[in-house]
Design a protein around this motif. Structure first.
Motif, PDB file in Angstrom:
ATOM      1  N   LEU A 119       0.810  -1.214   0.000  1.00 11.68           N
ATOM      2  CA  LEU A 119       0.000   0.000   0.000  1.00 11.68           C
ATOM      3  C   LEU A 119       0.846   1.269   0.000  1.00 11.68           C
ATOM      4  CD1 LEU A 119      -2.993   1.002   0.201  1.00 11.68           C
ATOM      5  CD2 LEU A 119      -2.640   1.126   2.672  1.00 11.68           C
ATOM      6  N   PHE A 120       2.039   1.214   0.591  1.00 11.22           N
ATOM      7  CA  PHE A 120       2.831   2.427   0.781  1.00 11.22           C
ATOM      8  C   PHE A 120       3.878   2.655  -0.313  1.00 11.22           C
ATOM      9  CE2 PHE A 120       1.683   0.498   4.905  1.00 11.22           C
ATOM     10  CZ  PHE A 120       0.703   1.420   5.266  1.00 11.22           C
ATOM     11  N   ASP A 121       3.924   1.770  -1.294  1.00  8.89           N
ATOM     12  CA  ASP A 121       4.882   1.939  -2.379  1.00  8.89           C
ATOM     13  C   ASP A 121       4.627   3.257  -3.105  1.00  8.89           C
ATOM     14  OD1 ASP A 121       5.919  -0.507  -1.769  1.00  8.89           O
ATOM     15  OD2 ASP A 121       5.106  -1.567  -3.500  1.00  8.89           O
ATOM     16  N   GLY A 122       5.593   4.161  -3.053  1.00  6.86           N
ATOM     17  CA  GLY A 122       5.491   5.420  -3.773  1.00  6.86           C
ATOM     18  C   GLY A 122       4.637   6.478  -3.113  1.00  6.86           C
ATOM     19  N   CYS A 123       4.044   6.193  -1.947  1.00  3.60           N
ATOM     20  CA  CYS A 123       3.158   7.182  -1.323  1.00  3.60           C
ATOM     21  C   CYS A 123       3.964   8.263  -0.615  1.00  3.60           C
ATOM     22  CB  CYS A 123       2.188   6.523  -0.354  1.00  3.60           C
ATOM     23  SG  CYS A 123       2.819   6.267   1.320  1.00  3.60           S
ATOM     24  N   ALA A 124       3.378   9.445  -0.498  1.00  6.19           N
ATOM     25  CA  ALA A 124       3.979  10.508   0.307  1.00  6.19           C
ATOM     26  C   ALA A 124       3.654  10.233   1.768  1.00  6.19           C
ATOM     27  CB  ALA A 124       3.437  11.861  -0.116  1.00  6.19           C
ATOM     28  N   TRP A 125       4.688  10.176   2.603  1.00 10.13           N
ATOM     29  CA  TRP A 125       4.516   9.887   4.034  1.00 10.13           C
ATOM     30  C   TRP A 125       5.060  11.083   4.810  1.00 10.13           C
ATOM     31  CZ3 TRP A 125       4.144   4.332   5.849  1.00 10.13           C
ATOM     32  CH2 TRP A 125       3.889   4.255   7.217  1.00 10.13           C
ATOM     33  N   VAL A 126       4.175  11.904   5.341  1.00  9.07           N
ATOM     34  CA  VAL A 126       4.602  13.065   6.111  1.00  9.07           C
ATOM     35  C   VAL A 126       5.156  12.611   7.447  1.00  9.07           C
ATOM     36  CG1 VAL A 126       3.860  15.188   7.257  1.00  9.07           C
ATOM     37  CG2 VAL A 126       2.926  14.589   5.004  1.00  9.07           C
ATOM     38  N   LEU A 127       6.330  13.131   7.801  1.00  2.00           N
ATOM     39  CA  LEU A 127       6.873  12.971   9.146  1.00  2.00           C
ATOM     40  C   LEU A 127       7.105  14.361   9.714  1.00  2.00           C
ATOM     41  CD1 LEU A 127       9.451  10.035   8.889  1.00  2.00           C
ATOM     42  CD2 LEU A 127       7.198  10.014   9.975  1.00  2.00           C
ATOM     43  N   CYS A 128       6.482  14.639  10.840  1.00  2.00           N
ATOM     44  CA  CYS A 128       6.511  15.990  11.394  1.00  2.00           C
ATOM     45  C   CYS A 128       7.834  16.267  12.100  1.00  2.00           C
ATOM     46  CB  CYS A 128       5.350  16.196  12.362  1.00  2.00           C
ATOM     47  SG  CYS A 128       3.756  16.284  11.529  1.00  2.00           S
ATOM     48  N   LEU A 129       8.370  17.421  11.790  1.00  2.00           N
ATOM     49  CA  LEU A 129       9.616  17.892  12.378  1.00  2.00           C
ATOM     50  C   LEU A 129       9.306  19.241  13.002  1.00  2.00           C
ATOM     51  CD1 LEU A 129      12.594  17.250  12.716  1.00  2.00           C
ATOM     52  CD2 LEU A 129      13.031  18.204  10.456  1.00  2.00           C
ATOM     53  N   GLU A 130       9.060  19.227  14.310  1.00  2.00           N
ATOM     54  CA  GLU A 130       8.592  20.421  14.990  1.00  2.00           C
ATOM     55  C   GLU A 130       9.747  21.307  15.454  1.00  2.00           C
ATOM     56  OE1 GLU A 130       5.410  21.309  15.078  1.00  2.00           O
ATOM     57  OE2 GLU A 130       4.982  19.466  13.995  1.00  2.00           O
ATOM     58  N   THR A 131       9.544  22.613  15.332  1.00  2.00           N
ATOM     59  CA  THR A 131      10.498  23.578  15.861  1.00  2.00           C
ATOM     60  C   THR A 131       9.733  24.605  16.670  1.00  2.00           C
ATOM     61  OG1 THR A 131      10.396  25.218  14.075  1.00  2.00           O
ATOM     62  CG2 THR A 131      11.831  23.318  13.734  1.00  2.00           C
ATOM     63  N   SER A 132      10.463  25.462  17.352  1.00  2.00           N
ATOM     64  CA  SER A 132       9.833  26.466  18.205  1.00  2.00           C
ATOM     65  C   SER A 132       9.420  27.707  17.440  1.00  2.00           C
ATOM     66  CB  SER A 132      10.803  26.875  19.326  1.00  2.00           C
ATOM     67  OG  SER A 132      12.006  27.395  18.781  1.00  2.00           O
ATOM     68  N   GLU A 133       9.588  27.723  16.121  1.00  2.00           N
ATOM     69  CA  GLU A 133       9.196  28.891  15.342  1.00  2.00           C
ATOM     70  C   GLU A 133       7.688  29.080  15.402  1.00  2.00           C
ATOM     71  OE1 GLU A 133       8.767  27.149  10.825  1.00  2.00           O
ATOM     72  OE2 GLU A 133      10.772  27.502  11.598  1.00  2.00           O
ATOM     73  N   PRO A 134       7.188  30.299  15.272  1.00  2.00           N
ATOM     74  CA  PRO A 134       5.743  30.523  15.315  1.00  2.00           C
ATOM     75  C   PRO A 134       5.052  29.850  14.147  1.00  2.00           C
ATOM     76  CG  PRO A 134       6.882  32.511  14.598  1.00  2.00           C
ATOM     77  CD  PRO A 134       7.934  31.558  15.067  1.00  2.00           C
ATOM     78  N   GLU A 135       3.774  29.480  14.363  1.00  2.00           N
ATOM     79  CA  GLU A 135       3.030  28.775  13.328  1.00  2.00           C
ATOM     80  C   GLU A 135       2.387  29.718  12.320  1.00  2.00           C
ATOM     81  OE1 GLU A 135       0.282  26.050  15.025  1.00  2.00           O
ATOM     82  OE2 GLU A 135       1.849  24.750  15.831  1.00  2.00           O
ATOM     83  N   THR A 136       2.501  31.017  12.501  1.00  2.00           N
ATOM     84  CA  THR A 136       1.950  31.977  11.559  1.00  2.00           C
ATOM     85  C   THR A 136       3.082  32.839  11.046  1.00  2.00           C
ATOM     86  OG1 THR A 136       1.478  33.550  13.342  1.00  2.00           O
ATOM     87  CG2 THR A 136      -0.286  32.038  12.696  1.00  2.00           C
ATOM     88  N   GLY A 137       2.873  33.438   9.871  1.00  2.00           N
ATOM     89  CA  GLY A 137       3.893  34.293   9.296  1.00  2.00           C
ATOM     90  C   GLY A 137       4.910  33.488   8.510  1.00  2.00           C
ATOM     91  N   GLU A 138       5.966  34.172   8.080  1.00  2.00           N
ATOM     92  CA  GLU A 138       6.990  33.534   7.271  1.00  2.00           C
ATOM     93  C   GLU A 138       7.802  32.549   8.109  1.00  2.00           C
ATOM     94  OE1 GLU A 138       7.551  33.789   3.998  1.00  2.00           O
ATOM     95  OE2 GLU A 138       5.689  34.923   3.942  1.00  2.00           O
ATOM     96  N   PRO A 139       8.134  31.389   7.512  1.00  2.00           N
ATOM     97  CA  PRO A 139       8.953  30.431   8.259  1.00  2.00           C
ATOM     98  C   PRO A 139      10.309  31.019   8.609  1.00  2.00           C
ATOM     99  CG  PRO A 139       7.989  29.417   6.292  1.00  2.00           C
ATOM    100  CD  PRO A 139       7.749  30.904   6.195  1.00  2.00           C
ATOM    101  N   GLU A 140      10.735  30.822   9.834  1.00  2.00           N
ATOM    102  CA  GLU A 140      12.052  31.253  10.277  1.00  2.00           C
ATOM    103  C   GLU A 140      12.696  30.117  11.044  1.00  2.00           C
ATOM    104  OE1 GLU A 140      11.440  34.695  12.634  1.00  2.00           O
ATOM    105  OE2 GLU A 140      10.781  35.970  10.985  1.00  2.00           O
ATOM    106  N   THR A 141      14.006  30.203  11.203  1.00  2.00           N
ATOM    107  CA  THR A 141      14.719  29.172  11.931  1.00  2.00           C
ATOM    108  C   THR A 141      14.283  29.165  13.393  1.00  2.00           C
ATOM    109  OG1 THR A 141      16.620  29.408  10.481  1.00  2.00           O
ATOM    110  CG2 THR A 141      16.991  28.338  12.597  1.00  2.00           C
ATOM    111  N   GLY A 142      14.044  27.992  13.927  1.00  2.00           N
ATOM    112  CA  GLY A 142      13.687  27.870  15.336  1.00  2.00           C
ATOM    113  C   GLY A 142      14.421  26.700  15.952  1.00  2.00           C
ATOM    114  N   GLU A 143      14.362  26.592  17.247  1.00  2.00           N
ATOM    115  CA  GLU A 143      14.999  25.473  17.933  1.00  2.00           C
ATOM    116  C   GLU A 143      14.192  24.193  17.686  1.00  2.00           C
ATOM    117  OE1 GLU A 143      17.900  25.386  19.594  1.00  2.00           O
ATOM    118  OE2 GLU A 143      18.141  27.440  18.850  1.00  2.00           O
TER     119      GLU A 143
END
Length: 324
Positions: A119-143
């Motif tokens: 079932l997973f052959d070729g599928c997109a599998w999201v893996l979340c990589l969380e940082t301390s950057e705010p969830e709104t606005g332009e992405p910026e580097t966070g811890e």
């Protein structure tokens, strides 16, 4: 490894991991499914000694499952279609090592009997990589808040199953799936409801109706759970779709509705013909948080993790094939 919840996704993952040579056990709340899968008799029994636990249960069940796993030393991931609420539940229940996940795979049949190790052959599998950057606005580097070593462990496992691992933060994932999965289910349901008390329309329905309403046949409780679980993002995207349809109403009321409709329809047609984006050239990128998140935001994905975990093999969409 242990898989908790042995429906279509969990059952397929159990079979795929076993086929790949991993020692794996499972658990499901349904006794018949446990018997069919040869699963453990309890969550505690299934996860004892497990280095990785995959949660494949519906969102409303997750709090109880997380409560049983509090203090578990192994890595925990999930396959739930909404990521923000799951991230928050993991934190609430003090899950020590957690990487949120969501394989964009499935079919219209459900249950362990429908499970497919391919079932997973070729599928997109999201893996979340969380940082301390705010969830709104332009992405910026966070811890980094997700342990990068744990993320790379999960990425190594799922790319080995043939998946294309897409790095993203939970909020970015939830907005994107609202656009390409959750709201389309609601739109399909709205179209399918045109059949109620309308036998003439049902007789005349053909290809465009079939293609536009296919996912409306999904079990109502499943659609409600994924849309309700992602309510803020779904509400925002659904409002944007309603606004767009409102513009089509205005164009239909124009003196020349045919000419008025063409620009937006042409833009939509160009976007659809360019989908899915063609892969560009393979590359090797540093296995760093900022680089991985930039890859995901560009629509790219990881195809393999180097043995030393310092680099990842990556692919980005072919330039010019992913219209803005």
């Amino acid at each position: 490894m242990a898989v908790i919840g042995l429906g279509l996704i969990g059952g397929s993952l159990l079979k795929a991991l076993a086929a790949a040579g991993h020692e794996v056990t499972g658990y499901d709340a349904d006794p018949g499914t446990r018997e069919l899968a040869g699963a453990a008799g309890s969550i505690a029994e299934a996860v004892t000694g497990a280095e990785l636990v995959v949660l494949a249960v519906p969102l409303p069940v997750l709090p109880a499952v997380f409560a049983e796993l509090s203090g578990h030393d192994g890595l925990i991931t999930d396959v739930t279609s909404v990521k923000g609420p799951v991230r928050d539940l993991a934190a609430k229940h003090r899950i020590r090592r957690f990487v949120g996940g969501h394989p964009m795979a499935g079919k219209e049949t459900s249950g362990f009997a429908a499970a497919d190790p391919a079932l997973f052959d070729g599928c997109a599998w999201v893996l979340c990589l969380e940082t301390s950057e705010p969830e709104t606005g332009e992405p910026e580097t966070g811890e980094p808040e997700t342990d990068l070593a744990d993320w790379l462990t999960a990425a190594t496992l799922f790319t080995a199953l043939g998946a294309r691992v897409v790095p993203a933060r939970a909020a970015e994932h939830d907005r994107a799936v609202a656009e390409v999965s959750h709201v389309p289910h609601l739109v399909a349901a709205a179209l399918a409801r045109r059949l109620v008390g309308n036998p003439l329309a049902a007789t005349l329905g053909a290809g465009s109706f079939r293609d536009g309403t296919r996912v409306a046949a999904t079990r109502a409780e499943l659609i409600a759970a994924m849309c309700g679980g992602n309510a803020p993002a779904v509400s925002d995207v659904l409002g944007a779709v309603i606004d767009d349809l409102g513009l089509r109403l205005d164009e239909l009321a124009a003196a020349d509705p045919v000419a008025a409709l063409v620009p937006a329809l042409r833009q939509a047609g160009d976007a659809r013909r360019a989908w899915p984006p063609r892969p560009g050239e393979a590359a090797e990128d540093p296995a760093g948080v900022d680089e991985l998140l930039a890859l995901g935001r560009a629509g790219g994905w990881v195809t393999a993790v180097a043995e030393n975990r310092a680099t990842v093999s990556t692919m980005r969409p072919e330039s010019g094939r992913n219209p803005s």
